[in-house]
Design an enzyme around this catalytic site. Sequence first.
Site, PDB file in Angstrom:
ATOM      1  N   CYS A   1      12.502  -2.425   5.994  1.00 11.93           N
ATOM      2  CA  CYS A   1      12.655  -3.445   4.952  1.00 11.93           C
ATOM      3  C   CYS A   1      13.448  -3.083   3.754  1.00 11.93           C
ATOM      4  CB  CYS A   1      11.111  -3.061   4.282  1.00 11.93           C
ATOM      5  SG  CYS A   1      11.064  -4.280   2.996  1.00 11.93           S
TER       6      CYS A   1
ATOM      7  N   CYS B   1      13.181 -11.970   3.766  1.00 17.74           N
ATOM      8  CA  CYS B   1      12.892 -12.725   2.590  1.00 17.74           C
ATOM      9  C   CYS B   1      14.272 -13.069   1.846  1.00 17.74           C
ATOM     10  CB  CYS B   1      12.459 -11.763   1.330  1.00 17.74           C
ATOM     11  SG  CYS B   1      13.014  -9.976   1.239  1.00 17.74           S
TER      12      CYS B   1
ATOM     13  N   CYS C   1       0.859  -1.131  -0.128  1.00 23.14           N
ATOM     14  CA  CYS C   1      -0.010  -0.040  -0.025  1.00 23.14           C
ATOM     15  C   CYS C   1       0.942   1.291  -0.054  1.00 23.14           C
ATOM     16  CB  CYS C   1      -0.848   0.000   1.173  1.00 23.14           C
ATOM     17  SG  CYS C   1      -2.013  -1.295   1.326  1.00 23.14           S
TER      18      CYS C   1
ATOM     19  N   TYR D   1      13.382  -3.237  -4.629  1.00 24.70           N
ATOM     20  CA  TYR D   1      12.055  -3.546  -5.752  1.00 24.70           C
ATOM     21  C   TYR D   1      11.040  -2.380  -5.609  1.00 24.70           C
ATOM     22  CZ  TYR D   1       8.043  -5.158  -8.381  1.00 24.70           C
ATOM     23  OH  TYR D   1       7.066  -5.069  -9.262  1.00 24.70           O
TER      24      TYR D   1
ATOM     25  N   CYS E   1      15.192  -5.356   7.928  1.00 27.78           N
ATOM     26  CA  CYS E   1      14.844  -6.728   7.791  1.00 27.78           C
ATOM     27  C   CYS E   1      14.948  -7.212   6.623  1.00 27.78           C
ATOM     28  CB  CYS E   1      13.483  -6.559   7.873  1.00 27.78           C
ATOM     29  SG  CYS E   1      12.515  -8.113   7.408  1.00 27.78           S
TER      30      CYS E   1
ATOM     31  N   GLY F   1       0.435   0.460  -5.027  1.00 24.23           N
ATOM     32  CA  GLY F   1      -0.683  -0.298  -5.089  1.00 24.23           C
ATOM     33  C   GLY F   1      -1.525   0.034  -6.005  1.00 24.23           C
TER      34      GLY F   1
ATOM     35  N   ASN G   1      -0.256   1.207   5.774  1.00 26.34           N
ATOM     36  CA  ASN G   1       0.760   0.262   4.872  1.00 26.34           C
ATOM     37  C   ASN G   1       1.461  -0.416   5.846  1.00 26.34           C
ATOM     38  OD1 ASN G   1       3.571   1.178   3.290  1.00 26.34           O
ATOM     39  ND2 ASN G   1       2.495  -0.438   2.836  1.00 26.34           N
ATOM     40  N   GLY G   2       1.266  -1.939   5.472  1.00 27.05           N
ATOM     41  CA  GLY G   2       2.345  -2.847   6.072  1.00 27.05           C
ATOM     42  C   GLY G   2       1.100  -4.063   6.326  1.00 27.05           C
TER      43      GLY G   2
ATOM     44  N   CYS H   1       7.475 -12.939   2.753  1.00 24.18           N
ATOM     45  CA  CYS H   1       7.501 -11.574   3.487  1.00 24.18           C
ATOM     46  C   CYS H   1       5.959 -11.535   4.184  1.00 24.18           C
ATOM     47  CB  CYS H   1       7.368 -10.340   2.455  1.00 24.18           C
ATOM     48  SG  CYS H   1       7.121  -8.801   3.626  1.00 24.18           S
TER      49      CYS H   1
HETATM   50  P1  AMP Z   1       9.565 -14.162 -11.157  1.00 29.28           P
HETATM   51  O1  AMP Z   1      11.260 -14.720 -10.666  1.00 29.28           O
HETATM   52  O2  AMP Z   1       9.058 -14.745 -12.371  1.00 29.28           O
HETATM   53  O3  AMP Z   1       8.865 -14.790 -10.082  1.00 29.28           O
HETATM   54  O4  AMP Z   1       9.584 -12.722 -11.381  1.00 29.28           O
HETATM   55  C1  AMP Z   1      10.559 -11.714 -10.988  1.00 29.28           C
HETATM   56  C2  AMP Z   1      10.460 -10.460 -11.267  1.00 29.28           C
HETATM   57  O5  AMP Z   1       9.191 -10.031 -10.433  1.00 29.28           O
HETATM   58  C3  AMP Z   1      11.344  -9.369 -10.958  1.00 29.28           C
HETATM   59  O6  AMP Z   1      11.724  -8.819 -12.392  1.00 29.28           O
HETATM   60  C4  AMP Z   1      10.977  -8.262  -9.994  1.00 29.28           C
HETATM   61  O7  AMP Z   1      11.086  -7.122 -10.736  1.00 29.28           O
HETATM   62  C5  AMP Z   1       9.303  -8.694  -9.927  1.00 29.28           C
HETATM   63  N1  AMP Z   1       8.920  -8.706  -8.568  1.00 29.28           N
HETATM   64  C6  AMP Z   1       9.686  -8.803  -7.332  1.00 29.28           C
HETATM   65  N2  AMP Z   1       8.912  -9.090  -6.388  1.00 29.28           N
HETATM   66  C7  AMP Z   1       7.834  -8.524  -6.800  1.00 29.28           C
HETATM   67  C8  AMP Z   1       6.717  -8.161  -6.040  1.00 29.28           C
HETATM   68  N3  AMP Z   1       6.708  -8.298  -4.654  1.00 29.28           N
HETATM   69  N4  AMP Z   1       5.393  -7.831  -6.660  1.00 29.28           N
HETATM   70  C9  AMP Z   1       5.501  -7.574  -7.947  1.00 29.28           C
HETATM   71  N5  AMP Z   1       6.752  -7.926  -8.880  1.00 29.28           N
HETATM   72  C10 AMP Z   1       7.689  -8.381  -8.266  1.00 29.28           C
END
Ligand code: AMP
Length: 468
Positions: free
Chosen positions: A253, A453, A10, A259, A450, A36, A114-115, A399
């Site tokens: 985090c 993951c 969020c 990302y 943290c 989000g 958020n969280g 997570c």
């Molecule tokens: P995959 O290994 O196919 O599950 O996808 C990896 C890709 O998902 C990477 O390019 C990341 O940029 C993206 N990614 C990583 N974590 C998330 C997340 N929590 N939500 C959406 N996309 C993510």
Amino acid sequence: MSKSSWKDECGVFGIWNDPEASRLTYLGLYALQHRGQESAGIVTLEGRRETGSHTHYKGLGLVHDVFSEEVLDTLKGDVAIGHVRYSTTGSNLLTNAQPLTARLRRSQVAIAHNGNIVNAHVLREKLIQEGAIFQGTNDTEVLLHMLARRGHKKFMEALQESVELLEGAFSLVFLTHKKLIAVRDPQGFRPLVLGKRKSESGQWSTVLASETCAFDLIGAKFIREIEPGEIFWVDDEGEHSIRMNVSKKSAKCVFEHVYFSRPDSVVFGRSVYNVRKNFGRVLARESQVDADVVIPVPDSGVPAALGFSEESKIPFDMGIIRNHYVGRTFIEPKQSIRSFGVKIKLNPQSEVLRGKRVVVVDDSLVRGTTSKKIIQLIRQAGATEVHMKIAAPPTVSPCFYGVDTPKKSELIANAMTKADICEFIGANSLEYLSEKGLYESVQGSEDEFCAACFNKNYPTELYGLAKD
Ligand code: AMP
């Protein structure tokens, strides 16, 4: 509590003292849209005293789908909070869209969260046994009930007592009939920042947001972070700040830097863009390779690929072009097209890739399915070698604090060795950033962050959530 609600991602926003509060909140949410995309909502406050009243509007979809000029015109008042929410299928209900609103004994209250609160299901169960009725499945509603139970107390007292019982991640923004309030959990999992904005007419407002990129858009100045364990509020008497009587290990985090946050934000006092470039630089030092070109998986891999290229002296190029207009769902052709799902978003360019030994940089590898498809496409475009570099350590554990990671069994690094993953994704080589390199890049340590993951070291009790 439905345990699926731990997947909430969020963004929150708040503003005090601007006649254009709803429009500025709308813009703030626009800047936070990446946090989000499933629902958006705004609550405004008109008249900041006993008689002050809330107006709210929320809906499913992107910020610009949910709000129109007409809707923003109905959101009257010079104080507002807003929320954008991502949820996985099944829990994407309008009742879970935020801000949540309720009328308590002494005040109307609206909450944007958020969280993820890890003991919410325990608290919820207790409240249900005591007769509480819940509308939705999200953990924020638990907090509303906790406040309602303390309706005979002063609001700030009830709030402090309630939030001190919560465990896990909560960056919260509240609106009552006379206060705008911000609360950040004592471990500081999610970001929350405080700013000031001067309107055209010279009027100063106080602003709150998940990320500083929201301040940039509305021309607000970053003042400071809301500190872990801080309860901050602004009312007609001015700004106030108290601390929760809870002391716990700092657990910011690290995935916000890997990302989740926007690269143009400053998160936990560090530029996300610079940290991501550092990930790439350190990764290049840790895993040298002989290659002709470094390409990112756009957009999330771009800063790390730039850092990798700078450090390795291998030229950077855009070997994959991204279509920015693809939403989460699209209609597939009846007859299957190979790698359709990835191709609609990402298109490799043979002009850059043909005959080349290619280094591909992405921010993280989760299930491995995206990398597998991307590598196939890069080879089809004529690359002779493909070396996959991941600008984070292997994702080995879900997570429970608000980032949508798949369950443990779906995380490829849990099921396979690095060599097997390399074979599965079809790369010539695969290298991850080390955990040491992660901390070096973010200029921090496990004492501050943290990284559960990546290392399974959860900084709270999990209250049975891990069984999923
Ligand atoms: P995959 O290994 O196919 O599950 O996808 C990896 C890709 O998902 C990477 O390019 C990341 O940029 C993206 N990614 C990583 N974590 C998330 C997340 N929590 N939500 C959406 N996309 C993510």
